[in-house]
Design a protein around this motif. Structure first.
Motif, PDB file in Angstrom:
ATOM      1  N   VAL A 244       0.406  -1.049   0.139  1.00  0.00           N
ATOM      2  CA  VAL A 244      -0.208   0.163   0.128  1.00  0.00           C
ATOM      3  C   VAL A 244       0.924   1.160   0.140  1.00  0.00           C
ATOM      4  N   PHE A 245       1.037   2.176  -0.137  1.00  0.00           N
ATOM      5  CA  PHE A 245       1.408   3.924  -0.227  1.00  0.00           C
ATOM      6  C   PHE A 245       0.281   4.565   0.810  1.00  0.00           C
ATOM      7  N   THR A 246       1.161   4.633   1.542  1.00  0.00           N
ATOM      8  CA  THR A 246       0.317   5.462   2.574  1.00  0.00           C
ATOM      9  C   THR A 246       1.349   7.407   2.909  1.00  0.00           C
ATOM     10  N   THR A 247       0.649   8.654   2.906  1.00  0.00           N
ATOM     11  CA  THR A 247       1.615   9.324   3.320  1.00  0.00           C
ATOM     12  C   THR A 247       1.671   9.545   5.045  1.00  0.00           C
ATOM     13  N   ASP A 250       2.884   6.583  10.080  1.00  0.00           N
ATOM     14  CA  ASP A 250       2.758   6.452  11.903  1.00  0.00           C
ATOM     15  C   ASP A 250       1.295   6.716  11.905  1.00  0.00           C
ATOM     16  N   THR A 251       0.358   6.048  11.239  1.00  0.00           N
ATOM     17  CA  THR A 251      -1.048   6.005  11.845  1.00  0.00           C
ATOM     18  C   THR A 251      -1.498   4.649  10.919  1.00  0.00           C
ATOM     19  N   ALA A 252      -0.255   3.239  11.045  1.00  0.00           N
ATOM     20  CA  ALA A 252      -0.370   1.990  11.038  1.00  0.00           C
ATOM     21  C   ALA A 252      -0.169   1.054  11.957  1.00  0.00           C
ATOM     22  N   ASN A 326     -15.207   2.359  -3.986  1.00  0.00           N
ATOM     23  CA  ASN A 326     -15.170   2.999  -5.151  1.00  0.00           C
ATOM     24  C   ASN A 326     -14.077   4.390  -5.196  1.00  0.00           C
ATOM     25  N   PHE A 327     -13.433   4.302  -3.925  1.00  0.00           N
ATOM     26  CA  PHE A 327     -12.518   5.310  -3.950  1.00  0.00           C
ATOM     27  C   PHE A 327     -11.311   6.081  -4.431  1.00  0.00           C
ATOM     28  N   VAL A 328     -10.695   3.583  -4.153  1.00  0.00           N
ATOM     29  CA  VAL A 328      -9.672   3.861  -4.597  1.00  0.00           C
ATOM     30  C   VAL A 328      -9.319   4.059  -6.438  1.00  0.00           C
ATOM     31  N   LEU A 329      -7.814   4.701  -6.667  1.00  0.00           N
ATOM     32  CA  LEU A 329      -8.472   4.828  -7.781  1.00  0.00           C
ATOM     33  C   LEU A 329      -7.203   3.622  -7.945  1.00  0.00           C
ATOM     34  N   VAL A 330      -6.972   2.432  -9.234  1.00  0.00           N
ATOM     35  CA  VAL A 330      -5.641   1.719  -9.168  1.00  0.00           C
ATOM     36  C   VAL A 330      -4.150   2.562  -9.862  1.00  0.00           C
ATOM     37  N   ASP A 331      -4.385   3.459 -10.538  1.00  0.00           N
ATOM     38  CA  ASP A 331      -3.152   3.972 -10.841  1.00  0.00           C
ATOM     39  C   ASP A 331      -2.586   5.264 -10.409  1.00  0.00           C
ATOM     40  N   TYR A 332      -3.221   5.336  -9.046  1.00  0.00           N
ATOM     41  CA  TYR A 332      -2.222   6.059  -8.157  1.00  0.00           C
ATOM     42  C   TYR A 332      -1.458   5.132  -7.064  1.00  0.00           C
ATOM     43  N   GLY A 333      -0.832   5.388  -6.273  1.00  0.00           N
ATOM     44  CA  GLY A 333       0.081   4.827  -5.613  1.00  0.00           C
ATOM     45  C   GLY A 333       0.485   3.089  -6.104  1.00  0.00           C
ATOM     46  N   THR A 334      -0.048   2.092  -5.304  1.00  0.00           N
ATOM     47  CA  THR A 334      -0.501   0.770  -5.987  1.00  0.00           C
ATOM     48  C   THR A 334      -1.813   0.523  -5.991  1.00  0.00           C
ATOM     49  N   GLY A 335      -2.666   1.169  -5.926  1.00  0.00           N
ATOM     50  CA  GLY A 335      -3.918   1.137  -6.379  1.00  0.00           C
ATOM     51  C   GLY A 335      -4.565   0.257  -5.020  1.00  0.00           C
ATOM     52  N   ALA A 336      -3.526   0.472  -3.387  1.00  0.00           N
ATOM     53  CA  ALA A 336      -4.182   0.017  -2.273  1.00  0.00           C
ATOM     54  C   ALA A 336      -4.098  -0.038  -1.105  1.00  0.00           C
ATOM     55  N   VAL A 337      -5.274   0.612  -0.097  1.00  0.00           N
ATOM     56  CA  VAL A 337      -4.968   1.372   0.906  1.00  0.00           C
ATOM     57  C   VAL A 337      -5.230   0.645   2.000  1.00  0.00           C
ATOM     58  N   MET A 338      -4.476   0.748   2.951  1.00  0.00           N
ATOM     59  CA  MET A 338      -4.110   0.886   4.263  1.00  0.00           C
ATOM     60  C   MET A 338      -5.140   1.695   5.495  1.00  0.00           C
ATOM     61  N   ALA A 339      -5.926   1.428   5.302  1.00  0.00           N
ATOM     62  CA  ALA A 339      -7.446   2.162   6.059  1.00  0.00           C
ATOM     63  C   ALA A 339      -7.586   2.509   7.659  1.00  0.00           C
ATOM     64  N   VAL A 340      -7.932   3.616   7.493  1.00  0.00           N
ATOM     65  CA  VAL A 340      -7.350   4.159   9.598  1.00  0.00           C
ATOM     66  C   VAL A 340      -8.314   5.222   9.839  1.00  0.00           C
ATOM     67  N   PRO A 341      -9.477   4.470   9.245  1.00  0.00           N
ATOM     68  CA  PRO A 341     -11.076   5.366   9.634  1.00  0.00           C
ATOM     69  C   PRO A 341     -10.787   6.363  11.084  1.00  0.00           C
ATOM     70  N   GLN A 345     -10.815  10.603   6.432  1.00  0.00           N
ATOM     71  CA  GLN A 345     -11.857  10.942   6.700  1.00  0.00           C
ATOM     72  C   GLN A 345     -13.098   9.861   5.947  1.00  0.00           C
ATOM     73  N   ARG A 346     -12.069   9.386   4.667  1.00  0.00           N
ATOM     74  CA  ARG A 346     -12.744   8.676   3.738  1.00  0.00           C
ATOM     75  C   ARG A 346     -12.996   7.015   4.482  1.00  0.00           C
ATOM     76  N   ASP A 347     -11.952   6.295   4.760  1.00  0.00           N
ATOM     77  CA  ASP A 347     -11.813   5.087   5.355  1.00  0.00           C
ATOM     78  C   ASP A 347     -13.330   5.802   6.688  1.00  0.00           C
ATOM     79  N   TYR A 418       3.384  10.962  -7.138  1.00  0.00           N
ATOM     80  CA  TYR A 418       2.888  11.542  -8.103  1.00  0.00           C
ATOM     81  C   TYR A 418       1.814  11.798  -8.438  1.00  0.00           C
ATOM     82  N   ARG A 419       0.791  12.991  -8.338  1.00  0.00           N
ATOM     83  CA  ARG A 419      -0.195  12.686  -8.897  1.00  0.00           C
ATOM     84  C   ARG A 419      -0.086  13.013 -10.672  1.00  0.00           C
ATOM     85  N   LEU A 420       0.661  13.098 -11.004  1.00  0.00           N
ATOM     86  CA  LEU A 420       0.580  13.496 -12.464  1.00  0.00           C
ATOM     87  C   LEU A 420       0.615  12.157 -13.221  1.00  0.00           C
TER      88      LEU A 420
HETATM   89  C1  ANZ Z   1      -3.295   5.510   5.508  1.00  0.00           C
HETATM   90  C2  ANZ Z   1      -3.516   7.020   5.905  1.00  0.00           C
HETATM   91  C3  ANZ Z   1      -3.988   7.117   7.341  1.00  0.00           C
HETATM   92  C4  ANZ Z   1      -3.577   7.297   4.927  1.00  0.00           C
HETATM   93  C5  ANZ Z   1      -4.189   9.110   7.171  1.00  0.00           C
HETATM   94  C6  ANZ Z   1      -4.554   8.838   5.274  1.00  0.00           C
HETATM   95  C7  ANZ Z   1      -4.539   8.976   6.179  1.00  0.00           C
HETATM   96  P1  ANZ Z   1      -2.105  11.614  -0.861  1.00  0.00           P
HETATM   97  O1  ANZ Z   1      -1.895  13.231   0.064  1.00  0.00           O
HETATM   98  O2  ANZ Z   1      -3.014  12.360  -2.065  1.00  0.00           O
HETATM   99  O3  ANZ Z   1      -0.513  11.214  -2.063  1.00  0.00           O
HETATM  100  N1  ANZ Z   1      -4.490   6.718  -0.543  1.00  0.00           N
HETATM  101  C8  ANZ Z   1      -2.947   5.861  -1.437  1.00  0.00           C
HETATM  102  N2  ANZ Z   1      -3.603   5.736  -2.950  1.00  0.00           N
HETATM  103  C9  ANZ Z   1      -4.288   5.875  -2.638  1.00  0.00           C
HETATM  104  C10 ANZ Z   1      -5.457   5.174  -3.986  1.00  0.00           C
HETATM  105  N3  ANZ Z   1      -4.852   4.876  -5.053  1.00  0.00           N
HETATM  106  N4  ANZ Z   1      -6.342   5.672  -4.229  1.00  0.00           N
HETATM  107  C11 ANZ Z   1      -7.071   6.792  -3.449  1.00  0.00           C
HETATM  108  N5  ANZ Z   1      -6.728   6.989  -2.404  1.00  0.00           N
HETATM  109  C12 ANZ Z   1      -5.435   6.527  -1.838  1.00  0.00           C
HETATM  110  O4  ANZ Z   1      -2.883  10.693  -0.687  1.00  0.00           O
HETATM  111  C13 ANZ Z   1      -2.544   9.598   0.008  1.00  0.00           C
HETATM  112  C14 ANZ Z   1      -3.025   8.733   0.701  1.00  0.00           C
HETATM  113  O5  ANZ Z   1      -4.421   8.801   0.242  1.00  0.00           O
HETATM  114  C15 ANZ Z   1      -2.595   7.808   1.844  1.00  0.00           C
HETATM  115  O6  ANZ Z   1      -2.217   8.015   3.212  1.00  0.00           O
HETATM  116  C16 ANZ Z   1      -4.094   6.367   1.520  1.00  0.00           C
HETATM  117  O7  ANZ Z   1      -4.037   6.808   2.460  1.00  0.00           O
HETATM  118  C17 ANZ Z   1      -4.489   6.939  -0.039  1.00  0.00           C
HETATM  119  F1  ANZ Z   1      -4.919   8.953   8.555  1.00  0.00           F
HETATM  120  O8  ANZ Z   1      -2.610   5.716   4.216  1.00  0.00           O
HETATM  121  B1  ANZ Z   1      -2.921   7.410   3.212  1.00  0.00           B
END
Ligand code: ANZ
Ligand code: ZN
Length: 829
Positions: A244-247, A250-252, A326-341, A345-347, A418-420
Motif C-alpha cells: 500500500v502507499f501511505t503518506t 505513523d498511523t499504521a 469505489n474511491f480507491v484509484l488503480v493508477d495512484y500509488g499501488t492501487g491499495a490503501v491501508m485504511a485508518v478510519p 475521513q474517507r476511511d 506524483y499525482r501526474l
Molecule cells: C493511510 C492513511 C492514514 C492515509 C491517514 C491518510 C491518512 P495523497 O496525499 O493524495 O498522496 N491513498 C493511497 N493510494 C490511494 C489510491 N490509489 N486511491 C485513493 N486513495 C489512496 O494521499 C495519500 C493517501 O491517500 C494515502 O495515505 C492513502 O491513505 C490514500 F490517517 O494511508 B493514507
C-alpha cells in the motif's frame, strides 16, 4: 477634417506591411524580446477575447520595440482538432477546407486590427510542413524511451464509436449524443511526462515572479508530489503480498481494514472460490464503468464490498479484512490503501457505513478521542498511542521512525508518489497528425523511417456521420510496407492529441520557413525562451505543463539548450457581457468586426486595454466603447485645432528656457511625469489602463493650456513637445491614429521606428508645493510655498495666513511640526 478611422487604419496597415516594419531576424545586435500570445483555434471568426489577448500582446511588442529591443511577435493557427470534424459532419465540408477558409477569414480580421505581427512566420499546425517535425520528435522520443504503448481504460461512447476526453463526458454521458459513457481498454501511446515530474516541480522555482502565483500553485497541485512510504501486507494463507502507499506511516497501528481499487489485479485472486465472488464481480463492473471525474469527486458516496480475504499488518501482526472500494484509484500509488478510519475521513465514512473498527492511534494534546463518539476523522498532529514501541512519539517523528523500521524489517520503504499521469497522446480522430508507426505481423510495432516523413494525413477521405475516424477504412492510408522487413504492414490510424502541436509551436516560429529542420539552433537559442507569454488562465495547467515538458524532452534530445519555454506569463481576464462570459450559445456576443466598422480598430483596442487591468475580467459596455471613441477624437481635434501652430518636435524636446510662463512650466512638468508614469505602468506592472489614464490627464492639461501657449515661439515649442509625447505614448495602444498624426506633424520617419520618450528629473522638479496647515488637528489653510523654502520660512508663512491667524489668536503656540512639502501642524491653547 473629420477623424476617419477606416481610411487611416487601412492606409497604415498597408504601409507597415509593404515596408516589412515588423519583420525581425536573429542577426540583430539589439537585445531580443520574444512576445507571444497563445495562438487561436481557427473556429471561424475572432471574438472579443482574441481582441483583448492580441491587443495586450501588441502593446508589449510595440512598447519593447520603442525601448530598443529586437522584438519578435508571431502569429499562427492551432488548426487540428475536433470542431473541424464536427463542422465537416454538420455542413458536409472537408475539415481541411473548413479550417483553411476560417484561417483566411481570421487572418484578415486580425490584420484589420493592425497588430504588429511578423506574418512571414505564420504557421498552421495542420500543414504537413509543421506536423512532419512533430512526427520526427515522435521518433526521437520513441528512441529515447520517452514514448511507450500501453492498454488503459478510456472513456468510450458506444454510439459515436470513439474515445472521449474527460472534458467531453458530462454527468457520465457523451457530450454529443447523451449516450452513457463506458470504460474500454485500448492500447494507446503515452509520453513519459512522469519522468520529468520532479524537474517540472523544481523548475517552478525559476518561474516565480515571472508567472502568476496562482498558476504556479495550480501546476504544483497537478503534479501533486506526496512523500510517504510503501508498506507490504501479506495475504493470509497465501504467498501473495499487497503493498500500500501511505503518506501516514505513523498511523499504521490503527489499520482496521484494507481497500483495493476495483481494477486491482489482486481482486480476482482474492475472491477465487469464495462465496462473495459474484457479488464482488458485479460491484467491480459497476464501478469501473463510472468515469474518473465522478470517481474522484469529494461528493462520491463511499461504497465497497468485502472480498472474503484477510491480510496481516506487518507492524503489529493483526489480521484485517480486505475490501474493494469505489474511491480507491488503480493508477495512484499501488492501487491499495491501508485504511485508518480514526485519522482519514474517507476511511471514517466507510467504517461507519460498514461497521468496521475505528482505532485511535494519534491523540491530540488537549482532548481525548473516543472512537464511539467521534463524528469525523482526526487528521491534525498529535502523539502516537497504542502503537507499540512508537507510542509517545509525536506523529511527525513517527512518520520517519516507522518508515525506517519498515526498511530495516524488509516490509516496506520510503517512497514518493506524483499525482501526474503519463500523457496519453492517442486520439481516434481523423483531423490530427498521423502517428508515424506501423504494425507488422513479422516485426511488431515498427517506427517509420525518418526519410519517409511526413506521413501525410490523406485529404481524400469520406468523413462518417457518426464521428468515427475515416482512417481505418482508407486503404491507401493503412496499407503500407514495413520499414524493417519490407512486407505488407498496417499503419497506425490514431492521430496525435492537438496539445502536442501547441507544445512546441513557440519554437517553430523562430524559424518557421525552414524546410530542412524544425528550426535551427542559432535562431531558436537566440529567440527563446519566450520573454512574455500571454493567454487565458484556462490553459494554466495542461497546455503550459505539456509545453514545459516538451521543452525539457527536446533539450534531452539535443534540440535546444534551455529548460523553460516561457519566462514570463500574463494571464488575461475574460470579456463579459451582462456579467457572464460572451458565448455564441448565450447569444450575447459582440462582434469585433461590427465594432471596428463603427468605431475603428484603435477605439476597439483602446477599450479592451482601458477597461480593466489585464488580469481582471471586464464587462463589455456601449458607454465604455463610446468613452474610448471620445478620447481618440479628443486627441484628433486637439491637433486639428492647433493646425499650423505646431512644430515638428521630438518628444520631451522643450527646455526649461522655453518655459516663460506658469502654464508652460506646468505642461512641461506634466509631460515628463506622464512619460515616467506610463512607462513604469507598462513595464513594471502591465497597468495599461492607468498608463492610458495618465495620458488622458496630460491631454486635459493641454486643452487648458493651449491658448496661453500657442501665442509665442517658446510656448509653441512647449506645446509641440508635449503633443509629440502624447502621440508617442499612445502609439502602442492606438497605433494608426498616432502614426497618422505623426505624419501630419511633419515627421518623415514612421512612428513604429521611434524610441520611447525619455523624461528628465530636472523637468520634474516642482518650484511650488502645496502645504496643508492644521491648527489643533483641523485643516485651516492650504498654502502654495516655494519648493526651495526652508522649514522656518514655511512655518512663518503658515503662521501668517489670515485664517490660521484667526484660529491661533489669543492662544499660546505650544508646538509646531513642519513636514516639508506637505504639512504644518500647529498646537496652540
Ligand atoms: C493511510 C492513511 C492514514 C492515509 C491517514 C491518510 C491518512 P495523497 O496525499 O493524495 O498522496 N491513498 C493511497 N493510494 C490511494 C489510491 N490509489 N486511491 C485513493 N486513495 C489512496 O494521499 C495519500 C493517501 O491517500 C494515502 O495515505 C492513502 O491513505 C490514500 F490517517 O494511508 B493514507
Ligand atoms: Zn516487418
Amino acid at each position: 477634417m473629420k477623424y476617419d478611422p477606416q481610411a487611416i487604419e487601412t492606409k497604415w496597415q498597408e504601409t507597415w506591411a509593404t515596408n516589412g516594419d515588423f519583420h525581425t531576424d536573429h542577426t540583430s545586435d539589439k537585445p531580443k524580446h520574444y512576445v507571444l500570445e497563445m495562438f487561436p483555434y481557427p473556429s471561424g471568426n475572432i471574438h472579443m477575447g482574441h481582441v483583448r489577448n492580441y491587443s495586450l500582446g501588441d502593446v508589449v511588442a510595440r512598447f519593447m520595440r520603442m525601448k530598443g529591443k529586437n522584438v519578435m511577435h508571431p502569429m499562427g493557427w492551432d488548426a487540428f482538432g475536433l470542431p473541424a470534424e464536427n463542422a465537416a459532419i454538420k455542413n458536409n465540408i472537408h475539415p481541411a477546407k473548413w479550417t483553411h477558409s476560417n484561417i483566411d477569414n481570421m487572418r484578415s480580421q486580425l490584420s484589420r486590427l493592425g497588430y504588429s505581427f511578423d506574418w512571414r512566420r505564420e504557421l498552421a499546425t495542420c500543414d504537413k510542413e509543421y506536423y512532419r517535425w512533430e512526427q520526427l520528435f515522435f521518433l526521437k522520443f520513441l528512441e529515447k524511451g520517452l514514448l511507450y504503448r500501453k492498454r488503459q481504460a478510456q472513456n468510450w461512447c458506444p454510439t459515436c464509436n470513439t474515445v472521449l476526453a474527460n472534458e467531453q463526458v458530462e454527468d457520465g454521458l457523451c457530450w454529443r449524443c447523451d449516450t452513457v459513457v463506458e470504460q474500454r481498454d485500448l492500447a494507446q501511446w503515452f509520453l513519459k511526462i512522469t519522468d520529468y515530474a520532479e524537474e517540472l516541480l523544481a523548475d517552478l522555482e525559476k518561474l516565480k515572479g515571472g508567472w502568476p502565483d496562482r498558476v504556479i500553485s495550480m501546476q504544483e497541485n497537478w503534479i501533486g508530489k506526496s512523500v510517504g512510504a510503501e508498506i507490504e501486507f501479506k495475504v493470509e494463507d497465501s504467498e501473495e503480498v499487497i503493498p500500500v502507499f501511505t503518506t501516514r506511516p505513523d498511523t499504521a497501528f490503527g489499520v482496521s481494514f484494507m481497500s483495493l481499487a476495483p481494477e486491482h489485479p489482486m481482486v480476482e485472486k482474492l475472491i477465487e472460490g469464495k462465496e462473495q465472488a459474484d457479488d464482488v464481480r458485479a460491484f467491480v463492473k459497476r464501478i469501473t464503468n463510472m468515469d474518473r471525474i465522478e470517481r474522484t469527486s469529494d461528493n462520491l458516496e463511499k461504497e465497497g464490498i468485502f472480498t472474503g480475504a484477510y491480510c496481516i499488518n506487518p507492524l503489529n501482526g493483526t489480521k484485517v479484512p480486505v475490501y474493494v472500494a469505489n474511491f480507491v484509484l488503480v493508477d495512484y500509488g499501488t492501487g491499495a490503501v491501508m485504511a485508518v478510519p480514526a485519522h482519514d475521513q474517507r476511511d471514517f465514512e466507510f467504517a461507519r457505513k460498514y461497521d468496521l473498527p475505528i482505532n485511535v492511534v494519534i491523540q491530540p494534546e488537549d482532548e481525548k478521542l473516543d472512537p464511539t463518539t467521534m463524528t469525523e476523522a482526526y487528521t491534525a498532529p498529535g502523539v502516537m498511542v497504542n502503537s507499540g514501541d512508537f507510542s509517545g512519539l509525536t506523529n511527525e517523528e513517527g512518520k520517519d521512525k516507522v518508515a525506517v523500521w519498515l526498511q530495516e524489517n524488509t516490509c516496506g520503504k520510503k517512497t514518493i508518489n506524483y499525482r501526474l499521469r503519463d500523457w496519453n497522446i492517442s486520439r481516434q480522430r481523423y483531423w490530427g497528425a498521423p502517428i508515424p508507426v506501423v504494425y507488422c505481423d513479422e516485426c511488431g510495432i515498427v517506427p517509420e523511417k525518418e526519410e519517409n516523413l511526413p506521413i501525410e494525413l490523406p485529404l481524400n477521405v469520406q468523413t462518417h456521420q457518426d464521428g468515427r475516424s475515416p482512417l481505418p477504412d482508407t486503404p491507401e492510408f493503412i496499407n503500407c510496407t514495413c520499414p524493417k522487413c519490407g512486407k505488407p504492414a498496417r499503419r497506425e490510424t490514431d492521430t496525435m492529441d492537438t496539445f502536442v502541436e501547441s507544445s512546441w509551436y513557440f519554437a517553430r516560429y523562430t524559424d518557421a520557413q525552414n524546410h530542412e529542420a524544425p528550426f535551427t539552433p542559432e535562431a531558436l537559442n537566440y529567440w527563446a525562451p519566450v520573454d512574455q507569454y500571454i493567454g487565458g488562465v484556462e490553459h494554466a495547467i495542461l497546455h503550459l505543463l505539456y509545453a514545459r515538458f516538451f521543452t525539457k524532452a527536446l533539450r534531452d534530445c539535443d534540440y535546444l539548450d534551455f529548460d523553460e519555454p516561457f519566462s514570463n506569463l500574463l494571464t488575461q481576464g475574460m470579456v463579459l457581457m451582462d456579467g457572464s462570459k460572451m458565448s455564441k450559445s448565450k447569444g450575447n456576443v459582440v462582434d469585433p468586426t461590427d465594432m471596428i466598422a463603427r468605431y475603428g480598430a484603435d477605439t476597439v483596442r483602446l477599450f479592451c486595454l482601458f477597461a480593466a487591468p489585464p488580469e481582471r475580467d471586464f464587462e463589455w459596455s456601449e458607454s465604455g466603447i463610446d468613452g474610448s471613441f471620445r478620447f481618440v477624437n479628443r486627441i484628433w481635434r486637439l491637433i486639428e485645432e492647433l493646425e499650423g501652430e505646431l512644430l515638428t518636435a521630438a518628444p520631451c524636446s522643450s527646455t526649461a528656457d522655453d518655459c516663460t510662463c506658469k502654464e508652460a512650466k506646468n505642461i512641461r512638468l506634466k509631460e515628463h511625469e506622464t512619460v515616467k508614469k506610463a512607462g513604469d505602468d507598462i513595464e513594471q506592472r502591465f497597468q495599461f489602463n492607468t498608463a492610458i489614464a495618465a495620458v488622458m490627464e496630460l491631454v486635459n492639461e493641454l486643452y487648458l493650456a493651449k491658448d496661453a501657449l500657442k501665442g509665442d515661439e517658446k510656448g509653441r515649442k512647449v506645446l509641440s513637445s508635449a503633443i509629440s509625447t502624447v502621440i508617442n505614448l499612445m502609439s502602442p495602444f492606438t497605433p494608426h491614429l498616432c502614426e497618422e498624426i505623426w505624419e501630419m506633424l511633419g515627421h518623415t520617419d514612421r512612428l513604429v521606428h521611434a524610441q520611447w520618450p525619455t523624461y528628465s528629473e530636472e523637468a520634474m522638479v516642482k518650484d511650488v508645493l502645496t502645504v496643508v496647515v492644521q491648527v489643533n488637528g483641523k485643516v485651516r489653510a492650504r498654502l502654495e510655498v516655494p519648493a526651495a523654502a526652508s522649514k522656518d520660512e514655511v512655518e512663518e508663512l503658515a503662521k501668517n495666513d489670515a485664517n490660521v491667524l484667526k484660529h491661533i489668536e489669543g492662544k499660546t503656540i505650544r508646538k509646531v511640526i513642519v513636514v516639508p512639502g506637505k504639512l504644518v501642524n500647529i498646537v496652540a491653547n
